[in-house]
Design an enzyme around this catalytic site. Sequence first.
Site, PDB file in Angstrom:
ATOM      1  N   SER A  54       0.797  -1.226   0.000  1.00 18.80           N
ATOM      2  CA  SER A  54       0.000   0.000   0.000  1.00 18.80           C
ATOM      3  C   SER A  54       0.830   1.277   0.000  1.00 18.80           C
ATOM      4  O   SER A  54       0.322   2.341  -0.347  1.00 18.80           O
ATOM      5  CB  SER A  54      -0.946   0.019   1.208  1.00 18.80           C
ATOM      6  N   LYS A 127       0.733   4.645   6.736  1.00 18.32           N
ATOM      7  CA  LYS A 127       0.156   5.497   5.702  1.00 18.32           C
ATOM      8  C   LYS A 127       0.783   6.886   5.789  1.00 18.32           C
ATOM      9  O   LYS A 127       1.528   7.197   6.715  1.00 18.32           O
ATOM     10  CB  LYS A 127      -1.366   5.630   5.865  1.00 18.32           C
TER      11      LYS A 127
END
Length: 244
Positions: A54, A127
Site C-alpha cells: 500500500s 500510511k
Amino acid sequence: MTTEPQPASARARPRGRGALIFLRDVALIVVIAVVASVVIKAFVVRSFYIPSASMERTLMTGDRILVDELTVDWTGYDRGDVVVFEDPGGWLPTSATPSPGGVAGVIDWALTAVGISASDSEDHLVKRIIGLPGDHITCCNALGQIEVNGVGVDELDYLDLPDGSSLASTTDFDVTVPEGSLWVMGDNRNRSQDSRYHADQPGGGFVPLDNVVGRVVLRTWPLSHFGTLASASDAFMGVPDAAE
C-alpha cells in the site's frame, strides 16, 4: 621457613568463585541491555516491517523501518509525514494465524520486547498523513489533485500511479478532519485501503492521534533500501492552516 603446599581443592576454590562472579556480571549486563532495549522501544524508536504494497514506491513489501516515538511528542505531526498506527477498528482482517505459544511464544515476546522481532507489524498500518485536525479535504480538482483547505497538492513525486495517470484518487470524497484525528492515505493509491474506504467504520475513516505510534524515519533493511525517507513537506507547503 618452609610453607606446606595447600591441597588442590583449596587452590581451585578462588578460580571457581571467579567464574561465578564472571557469570553474574554477564547476566547483569544482559539484564541491563534488555531493560534498556525495552525502554528505548517503548519511548524512543520502534521497529516494524512492511507487510503490504500500500505504500509502494516509498516503502516496499518486506522493508524494515524505524519509527520515531519520541520527538513527535514535542514537534507533533505534519501533513506528508509517513506514520505507523494501530488499527482504529475494522481496517485489518481478523488474523487467522494464532500467536505462537510455549517456548516459541516466549522467545518471540522477548525478541519483540527488545525490538529485534517485529511480529506485531500485522496489527498496525503505515500510511501518509494528508489531513490534520480541522482540515477540509476534497478530491479531486481539475488537475486530479487532492485539495486541502482549498489548495491543490502535487503528490506526483511520491505516488505510485498507473502509467499515464495523474489522478490522486479514483474515489471522490469531501471530508473535514475532526479534532484529535488524522486523514491518511497510502502512496500506492489504487492498492491502499486507507481513510477513503472506512467511512462505514465507527471512526468514519479517521485515525485517532492516540492510535499513532510514531513517524517513520528510516528504512533499515534490506541494505539496498537503507536510508531516511524523503520529506514530502514541499507538496503541502502552500496549504493554509485549517479555518478556526
